[in-house]
Write a protein that holds these residues in place. Structure first.
Motif, PDB file in Angstrom:
ATOM      1  N   VAL A  48       1.339  -1.539   0.513  1.00  0.00           N
ATOM      2  CA  VAL A  48       0.340  -0.001  -0.015  1.00  0.00           C
ATOM      3  C   VAL A  48       0.850   0.897   0.141  1.00  0.00           C
ATOM      4  CG1 VAL A  48      -1.383   1.155   1.569  1.00  0.00           C
ATOM      5  CG2 VAL A  48      -2.231  -1.359   1.103  1.00  0.00           C
ATOM      6  N   ARG A  49       1.894   1.723   0.518  1.00  0.00           N
ATOM      7  CA  ARG A  49       2.838   2.637   0.467  1.00  0.00           C
ATOM      8  C   ARG A  49       3.387   2.606  -0.468  1.00  0.00           C
ATOM      9  NH1 ARG A  49       5.439   1.132   6.418  1.00  0.00           N
ATOM     10  NH2 ARG A  49       3.485   2.206   7.799  1.00  0.00           N
ATOM     11  N   GLU A  51       2.096   1.582  -3.266  1.00  0.00           N
ATOM     12  CA  GLU A  51       1.497   2.038  -4.428  1.00  0.00           C
ATOM     13  C   GLU A  51       0.936   3.675  -4.265  1.00  0.00           C
ATOM     14  OE1 GLU A  51      -1.753  -0.563  -4.047  1.00  0.00           O
ATOM     15  OE2 GLU A  51      -0.473  -2.251  -4.736  1.00  0.00           O
ATOM     16  N   ASN A  52       0.804   4.343  -3.170  1.00  0.00           N
ATOM     17  CA  ASN A  52       0.776   5.157  -2.556  1.00  0.00           C
ATOM     18  C   ASN A  52       1.410   6.555  -1.956  1.00  0.00           C
ATOM     19  OD1 ASN A  52      -2.360   5.083  -3.289  1.00  0.00           O
ATOM     20  ND2 ASN A  52      -1.610   3.610  -1.825  1.00  0.00           N
ATOM     21  N   ILE A  55       1.553   8.913   1.656  1.00  0.00           N
ATOM     22  CA  ILE A  55       0.335   8.585   1.500  1.00  0.00           C
ATOM     23  C   ILE A  55       0.815   8.326   4.099  1.00  0.00           C
ATOM     24  CG2 ILE A  55       0.920   6.197   2.476  1.00  0.00           C
ATOM     25  CD1 ILE A  55      -2.665   5.497   2.275  1.00  0.00           C
ATOM     26  N   THR A  56      -0.008   9.054   4.534  1.00  0.00           N
ATOM     27  CA  THR A  56      -0.196   9.198   5.952  1.00  0.00           C
ATOM     28  C   THR A  56      -0.525   8.324   6.440  1.00  0.00           C
ATOM     29  OG1 THR A  56      -2.594   9.535   7.049  1.00  0.00           O
ATOM     30  CG2 THR A  56      -0.878  11.180   6.154  1.00  0.00           C
ATOM     31  N   GLN A  59      -4.555   6.966   7.050  1.00  0.00           N
ATOM     32  CA  GLN A  59      -4.462   6.612   5.566  1.00  0.00           C
ATOM     33  C   GLN A  59      -3.662   5.278   5.297  1.00  0.00           C
ATOM     34  OE1 GLN A  59      -2.827  10.107   3.637  1.00  0.00           O
ATOM     35  NE2 GLN A  59      -5.311  11.109   2.962  1.00  0.00           N
ATOM     36  N   VAL A  60      -2.619   4.913   5.482  1.00  0.00           N
ATOM     37  CA  VAL A  60      -1.970   3.502   5.154  1.00  0.00           C
ATOM     38  C   VAL A  60      -3.879   2.539   6.064  1.00  0.00           C
ATOM     39  CG1 VAL A  60      -1.302   1.473   5.325  1.00  0.00           C
ATOM     40  CG2 VAL A  60       0.076   4.444   5.057  1.00  0.00           C
ATOM     41  N   LYS A  62      -6.156   3.313   6.720  1.00  0.00           N
ATOM     42  CA  LYS A  62      -8.816   2.736   6.201  1.00  0.00           C
ATOM     43  C   LYS A  62      -7.664   2.167   5.193  1.00  0.00           C
ATOM     44  CE  LYS A  62      -9.147   7.537   8.317  1.00  0.00           C
ATOM     45  NZ  LYS A  62     -10.144   8.760   7.453  1.00  0.00           N
ATOM     46  N   MET A  63      -6.874   2.139   4.080  1.00  0.00           N
ATOM     47  CA  MET A  63      -7.112   1.904   2.747  1.00  0.00           C
ATOM     48  C   MET A  63      -6.681  -0.114   3.273  1.00  0.00           C
ATOM     49  SD  MET A  63      -4.517   4.000   0.799  1.00  0.00           S
ATOM     50  CE  MET A  63      -5.614   2.883  -1.657  1.00  0.00           C
TER      51      MET A  63
END
Length: 108
Positions: A48-49, A51-52, A55-56, A59-60, A62-63
């Motif tokens: 996830v990090r 891909e984004n 990101i905070t 937010q990680v 939440k995703m």
């Protein structure tokens, strides 16, 4: 008319001195088992990090939660199996830990 007494709030110092509150956790106690979601999150957090970027932390989370909710039962199965295995490990370690604690109390 006199003011009503305010309830006394416990400060950090009061809690640490032992005038109530919880007892300290034994550092030798076994660690709890991870949930299926935590195994999933540990496996996918770096992805996830990547891909984004930028990101905070929140937010990680939440995703990861959204991805977990979107998983089918078939896709969750390996994580649930890992969680069941880890739960069994914890229960075995806890039983051994408690048995060792009982032995020490008897010898005292």
């Amino acid at each position: 008319m006199p003011k009503a007494d305010k309830p006394v709030r416990k400060t950090k110092a009061t809690r640490e001195t032992g005038t109530g509150g919880r007892k300290k956790k034994d550092p030798n106690a076994p660690k709890r088992g991870l949930s299926a979601y935590m195994f999933f999150a540990n496996d996918n957090r770096d992805k996830v990090r990547e891909e984004n970027p930028g990101i905070t932390f929140g937010q990680v989370g939440k995703m990861l939660g959204e991805k977990w909710k979107a998983l089918s039962d078939k896709d969750r199965k390996p994580y649930e199996d890992k969680a069941a295995t880890d739960k069994k490990r914890y229960e075995d370690e806890k039983a051994a830990y408690q048995a060792a604690g009982d032995d020490e109390e008897e010898s005292s």
